[in-house]
Structures are given as structure tokens and as C-alpha cells.
Design an enzyme around this catalytic site. Sequence first.
Site, mmCIF file in Angstrom:
data_model
loop_
_atom_site.group_PDB
_atom_site.id
_atom_site.type_symbol
_atom_site.label_atom_id
_atom_site.label_comp_id
_atom_site.label_asym_id
_atom_site.label_seq_id
_atom_site.Cartn_x
_atom_site.Cartn_y
_atom_site.Cartn_z
ATOM 1 N N LYS A 71 0.821 -1.219 0.000
ATOM 2 C CA LYS A 71 0.000 0.000 0.000
ATOM 3 C C LYS A 71 0.855 1.268 0.000
ATOM 4 O O LYS A 71 0.495 2.267 -0.621
ATOM 5 C CB LYS A 71 -0.914 0.029 1.245
ATOM 6 C CG LYS A 71 -1.947 -1.071 1.256
ATOM 7 C CD LYS A 71 -2.729 -1.090 2.546
ATOM 8 C CE LYS A 71 -1.995 -1.639 3.732
ATOM 9 N NZ LYS A 71 -1.652 -3.057 3.691
ATOM 10 N N GLY A 95 3.631 -1.350 8.484
ATOM 11 C CA GLY A 95 4.959 -0.981 7.982
ATOM 12 C C GLY A 95 4.813 -0.687 6.504
ATOM 13 O O GLY A 95 4.753 -1.597 5.689
ATOM 14 N N THR A 97 6.148 0.748 3.077
ATOM 15 C CA THR A 97 7.462 1.025 2.498
ATOM 16 C C THR A 97 7.323 1.897 1.254
ATOM 17 O O THR A 97 6.498 1.619 0.389
ATOM 18 C CB THR A 97 8.149 -0.301 2.108
ATOM 19 O OG1 THR A 97 8.071 -1.167 3.234
ATOM 20 C CG2 THR A 97 9.597 -0.102 1.734
ATOM 21 N N GLN A 279 -2.939 -2.751 7.339
ATOM 22 C CA GLN A 279 -3.215 -4.193 7.369
ATOM 23 C C GLN A 279 -4.081 -4.568 6.144
ATOM 24 O O GLN A 279 -3.964 -3.916 5.126
ATOM 25 C CB GLN A 279 -3.878 -4.617 8.687
ATOM 26 C CG GLN A 279 -2.948 -4.553 9.907
ATOM 27 C CD GLN A 279 -2.797 -3.170 10.494
ATOM 28 O OE1 GLN A 279 -3.777 -2.498 10.739
ATOM 29 N NE2 GLN A 279 -1.576 -2.749 10.750
ATOM 30 N N ASP A 388 6.237 -8.680 -10.743
ATOM 31 C CA ASP A 388 7.557 -9.115 -11.224
ATOM 32 C C ASP A 388 8.050 -10.360 -10.491
ATOM 33 O O ASP A 388 8.819 -11.149 -11.043
ATOM 34 C CB ASP A 388 8.571 -7.976 -11.046
ATOM 35 C CG ASP A 388 8.580 -7.462 -9.614
ATOM 36 O OD1 ASP A 388 7.484 -7.128 -9.113
ATOM 37 O OD2 ASP A 388 9.652 -7.416 -8.990
#
Length: 484
Positions: A71, A95, A97, A279, A388
Site C-alpha cells: 500500500k 509498515g 514502504t 493491514q 515481477d
Amino acid sequence: MVGVYWQIYLFRQISLLRAAARSTFLLARKCRIARLGDLPGSAPAPILPRTGEPRTLNLAVVGAQWGDEGKGKIVDLLAPRFAVTVRYQGGPNAGHTVVFDGRTHALHHIPSGIFHEGVRCLVGPGTLIDPDRILAEIDGLQAGGLDLAHRLGLSARAHVILPVHLLLDSASEDDLGSSAIGTTRRGIGPAYASKAERWGVRLGDLGHRKCVEERFERALRCGLGERLRAMGEAEPDPSDIADRAAEWWQRLEVYTTDVVSEVHDALDAQQPILFEGAQGALLDIEHGTYPFVTSSSTLVGGICPSLGIPPKAVDHALGIFKAYATRVGAGPFPSEEMGQAGAALRENGKEFGTTTGRPRRCGWFDAVAARHAVRLNGLDAMVVTKFDVLAGFEAVRIAVAYEIDGERTTTFPATTTALARARPIFEDFPGWEMASAGASLDDIPANGRKYLDRLSELCRCPVAMLSVGPSREETIFMPDGMLT
Ligand code: IMP
């Protein structure tokens, strides 16, 4: 006497008319429900506005699996189109990123729009704030040259994670032993519990010594003291907590604001808002794989009670899905791959927790769970991330149904015990190679396109964007998708 008969006759006629009207209404409603239910999926959504366009639309961006869908990258990419980005639930268990200019930034409380000047980043009332951790996050961003003074606003109503919450989270996980939830041990469950038990301390309370002390004294009298003693822990002194609170307040007051009013002001001014979920749908306290869930409402529907805004304020919903599936912590995971394929997904996808560093459990895309998430959130479109990572596999799979007690089903089970008995029924697809992480749809080989089409068909939701690497550039906006 005749008058009485007339009255009875009239009363009967009126009752009959009422019954007829009611059954016509029920029939009409039934037809409408049946028609809506028969629709094959969401109609393609209108195009989102770009900066400067007059019509403003608000967008929810939510995780649609077990979290860690990516996200952060998506919110960072879309944020420049919005005036405000706001986190509405969860806390430092998240978390998110964001990667750009060769640097990786991990955010835990702060919305992922923070790297864009002119975007106001708010942390709403339904979130949890760990003062020490958010201060470390703020310091880290400021050390990197970001001036947060005008960009960041924290809700005075957000509940604070106190050291005792961290203690309780870890103690409860340790007590549960092999049946532990596998929480992030960030105090999330206990802090939401104290909110419900009404002894929680809110960010705006930190500056009021007496309030903090009284709240904590009440907690100790109402069972917390007993619990800590049973754990062999000393009862914290309310006056020590109030001292810590005063220190935190000294640094956090400047960011503290009335987020609800700010969001309403933005709505009134027709400034576009991005609601950033944390979440994922399957970790939702109500609709996830309870009890192996987090303690907040992770769905689009959770935005309204958490921010105090009406449902009509959320125009569109975008669900973030990884091209495969991962989960951290315990709980059923039907499409989990325990063998080589799971290890390869973990390796290729660098599937280790941003918050705890734990290796994530990996498996194939679960279309039963994904369709459930599409329905729970009313998703207009999906973003497929880490596409990927699937390149290079000889074959890839999608769980298209479950077999539970000998019966095939495509409905996500209501109980976790049934989900634990679910055996995935897979559809297999030939793999594909991608020489480099290209950022154009033409770089996706035919087999990859087929996989993507089937995934979208099973979820009954169009794909609006494809992420083929961690950086901003490694993104494909689908032609005619809602984000193009
Ligand atoms: P808690 O939110 O720390 O209480 O953890 C409850 C469950 O949610 C555990 O299985 C955690 O691993 C999971 N969880 C919480 N936050 C995240 C997240 O951001 N990503 C993935 N899993 C999470």
C-alpha cells in the site's frame, strides 16, 4: 348495529390494502436485490481527477489480503493528486514502504503521502499512537530533510500506546505459547481493549497531568493492577506515567490537531482526500480470520466511524493485492505453499516483515479470499503489486475454489475452523519470463497477461494498476483503468 358492521368491513378492507402494498414493496425490493446480485462485477469506475481538475473525488486505498500488499508505494504514487491523505486505523503494527531516489523509507504511523509537499498528512482518531515510536519516525524523516511542521497532523482523539500495553501484548502472546496469534507485539490489541474499557489515554490528554493520573488509577482499580500482579509485574505509578506523558506532550503538541474538523473542512472545500488503510481485509476484526486478526476495522467501511465522516464522503475504493499471497503470524492460510515454491516466493519477493523482520508465510493467489475482500470493500478496481516476483516460475497457480468436508465452494467460510479445513482447488498457468522489470504493458508476456485477466475475472474487479518493482517508475497504469 349496522354501524359496527361497517366499521369491521372498513377495517378489513384497510388491512387488506395494507398487506397488498407491503407485499408489492417487498417484491420490488427483492427484484432490486436480485438484479444487483446478478451483476457480474463492478462497472468500470469513472476516471479520477488530476490536480487542478474541478471535480474532486475521495479515494480509499485498502489492503485486500493479509496486509503487506504494498500500500505504501501506491499511496505515495497517488498522493500528489490529493490535498489530504489520512490514516484511519491501526498503529505502528503497520509498515508501509516507500522507495524513491534509491532510498527505502519505512513508515509506521505516518501516511505514505508525507514525501509530497503540499499534501496534508493526517493520522485519525481511530488510530493508535506509540509516542516513542512516532517521535523516532518524525526524527528520521526530519533528519532526511523533511519539514513536517505543516505537513503532519495527529488527532487529539487518537489513543496512546502506553508501555503497559506493550507488556500486556507480549505477556499474552507468551502465555498462549503455540496458540499465539503472532502479533507484532506493538501493544495494538491491549490499547484498543483499554479504549473499549474506557481507561485509555488519548493524545490530547497527554498535556493534562490529572487526567492521565486519574485514567490510570481507574485502570489499576478495575483489574489492570490484579492482572499485572498475577504476571509478577510491578504496578506502574500513575505519577510516573504522567511524567512520561508530559515529556511526550512537549514534543507532540505541535502536531496535535482536530483531525475530524480538518477532514470535514477539506470535504466542505471539495479538496480531494485519500484514505489510507493499514493491514488488510482478512485481518479485519469483524470479517477477517478471527481470532487471527488485528484489533481494528481494516475495511473501507471502517473509514466512516473512525474519522467521523458519512459514507457518502468516500467516492471510490481501490484494493491492493499482491500477485500471490503472504501472511505473517498464525491462522489458516489455505493457499500456503510450504515447499520449494513458497521458499522461492519468499526469496524473490523479499518477504520479510517491515515492522518485525519476521519471514512471511507465502502461497499462491487465493481468488476465494480475494473475491470476499472485493465484496467486503465494494472495490471499484484492484492494484496488483509485486507482479515481477512471479516471473521465472515454470508454472503459477491461483486457488479458484475450496473443498471443505468434501464440498466445493467459492464462498469464503464464516468460521476460522471451516477455513482451516479448506483445501485449495488450483488452476495452473504456464509461467513467463520478464527480462527486466519493464514498466509498460507491452513488457508483460502473453502468459502473464492471461494470468492477470483470469485473476481479475475471478475477483470480478478490473485491474487499474500493476506494480512490477519497488520504485515509483516500476508501475503500469492500465489503459482505460480508473487511475489513467
Ligand atoms: P497486531 O495487529 O500486532 O495485534 O497483530 C495481529 C495480527 O495481525 C498478527 O497476525 C500480525 O502479524 C498481523 N498484522 C498486524 N499488522 C500487520 C501488517 O501491517 N502487515 C501484516 N500483518 C499484520
